[in-house]
Design a protein around this motif. Sequence first.
Motif, PDB file in Angstrom:
ATOM      1  N   SER A  32       8.379   6.902   2.135  1.00 31.23           N
ATOM      2  CA  SER A  32       7.612   7.490   1.263  1.00 31.23           C
ATOM      3  C   SER A  32       6.651   6.292   0.549  1.00 31.23           C
ATOM      4  CB  SER A  32       8.003   8.257   0.066  1.00 31.23           C
ATOM      5  OG  SER A  32       9.173   7.613  -0.341  1.00 31.23           O
ATOM      6  N   GLY A  33       7.123   5.338   0.477  1.00 29.60           N
ATOM      7  CA  GLY A  33       6.383   4.086  -0.066  1.00 29.60           C
ATOM      8  C   GLY A  33       5.245   3.894   0.612  1.00 29.60           C
ATOM      9  N   ARG A  86       1.530  -3.633   3.726  1.00 21.80           N
ATOM     10  CA  ARG A  86       2.376  -4.538   3.375  1.00 21.80           C
ATOM     11  C   ARG A  86       2.209  -5.598   2.426  1.00 21.80           C
ATOM     12  NH1 ARG A  86       6.004  -0.952   3.531  1.00 21.80           N
ATOM     13  NH2 ARG A  86       5.414   0.415   5.031  1.00 21.80           N
ATOM     14  N   ALA A 111       0.262   0.022  -5.417  1.00 24.51           N
ATOM     15  CA  ALA A 111       0.873   1.040  -5.230  1.00 24.51           C
ATOM     16  C   ALA A 111       1.871   1.476  -6.121  1.00 24.51           C
ATOM     17  CB  ALA A 111       1.733   0.933  -3.736  1.00 24.51           C
ATOM     18  N   ALA A 136       1.759   4.883  -8.630  1.00 23.11           N
ATOM     19  CA  ALA A 136       2.794   5.594  -8.424  1.00 23.11           C
ATOM     20  C   ALA A 136       3.313   6.077  -9.740  1.00 23.11           C
ATOM     21  CB  ALA A 136       3.889   4.761  -7.713  1.00 23.11           C
TER      22      ALA A 136
HETATM   23  O1   DC Z   1       8.932   1.170  -1.025  1.00 18.65           O
HETATM   24  P1   DC Z   1       7.857   0.444  -1.397  1.00 18.65           P
HETATM   25  O2   DC Z   1       7.825  -1.010  -1.686  1.00 18.65           O
HETATM   26  O3   DC Z   1       6.928   0.402   0.090  1.00 18.65           O
HETATM   27  O4   DC Z   1       6.838   1.249  -2.250  1.00 18.65           O
HETATM   28  C1   DC Z   1       5.514   0.684  -2.807  1.00 18.65           C
HETATM   29  C2   DC Z   1       5.579   1.262  -4.285  1.00 18.65           C
HETATM   30  O5   DC Z   1       5.362   2.997  -4.195  1.00 18.65           O
HETATM   31  C3   DC Z   1       6.669   1.049  -5.070  1.00 18.65           C
HETATM   32  O6   DC Z   1       6.414  -0.213  -5.879  1.00 18.65           O
HETATM   33  C4   DC Z   1       6.769   2.175  -5.901  1.00 18.65           C
HETATM   34  C5   DC Z   1       6.056   3.427  -5.373  1.00 18.65           C
HETATM   35  N1   DC Z   1       7.168   4.298  -4.852  1.00 18.65           N
HETATM   36  C6   DC Z   1       7.429   5.271  -5.704  1.00 18.65           C
HETATM   37  O7   DC Z   1       7.332   5.483  -6.676  1.00 18.65           O
HETATM   38  N2   DC Z   1       8.075   6.578  -5.095  1.00 18.65           N
HETATM   39  C7   DC Z   1       8.429   6.382  -3.770  1.00 18.65           C
HETATM   40  N3   DC Z   1       9.256   7.365  -3.527  1.00 18.65           N
HETATM   41  C8   DC Z   1       8.298   5.344  -2.854  1.00 18.65           C
HETATM   42  C9   DC Z   1       7.456   4.443  -3.327  1.00 18.65           C
END
Ligand code: DC
Length: 227
Positions: free
Chosen positions: A39-40, A91, A99, A103
């Motif tokens: 989901s990230g 990445r 992100a 978020a």
């Molecule tokens: O898991 P990741 O580091 O790839 O996620 C990137 C950003 O996305 C993270 O800092 C917070 C957000 N995120 C979120 O709020 N909810 C999720 N389910 C997945 C990621």
Amino acid sequence: MSFSTLTIPVIAIDGPTASGKGTIAHRVAQALGWSVLDSGALYRLTALALLQQDADAADENAVADIAQALDVRFDGDQVWLNGNDVAAEIRLEDVGNLASRIAAYPAVRQALLERQRAFRTAPGLVADGRDMGTVVFPDAPLKVFLVADVAARAERRCKQLKVKGFSANLADLLKDMRSRDERDRTRANAPLVAAADAITVDSSTLTIDETVQQVLDLWSGLGFPKA
Ligand code: DC
């Protein structure tokens, strides 16, 4: 969500950045023959699309519109955005930091909700993120909260970036990681928090194989019939 969808099992793996969720989720999904949701990546793709369109990150509705309209396809290790493979680009630390910022917007989270639930297909789904067990799949029969101390996580991320040919500085990563954790944990909407019924697994001193095995053992301990 239909009743039949709800009967498809989900293993939710939530935790802070670089706790190894992605690797563990993929390996567990592979072992069970299930699909996987990173989901990230959806938040990272929204951030990247925002950068590409040079849109205003402070405009919550504009960012939510971008999230809603994402033209995305996941194919093994490839992640396609508007027909381009952006698996490596999403990445990058800048994209990850943006992100984390976007978020925090409720409208963005709402825009991505159904897209995430659509990954729930038979025979099962392993979903990794921050709110898989609390918001997206609250009925998941197994919820794992995967943690590791911040120094171990920064070292892992540093190694990962160097292997991929990116430059990386451990002190900067540690600083970024602390502030990202803080923002993810303290936001008002769907913060990073263990669900009440989650099981915490600390991977600081575990190998990937050991962590995968712990999750598989937890799953088989629930006694679900094999698909
Ligand atoms: O898991 P990741 O580091 O790839 O996620 C990137 C950003 O996305 C993270 O800092 C917070 C957000 N995120 C979120 O709020 N909810 C999720 N389910 C997945 C990621």
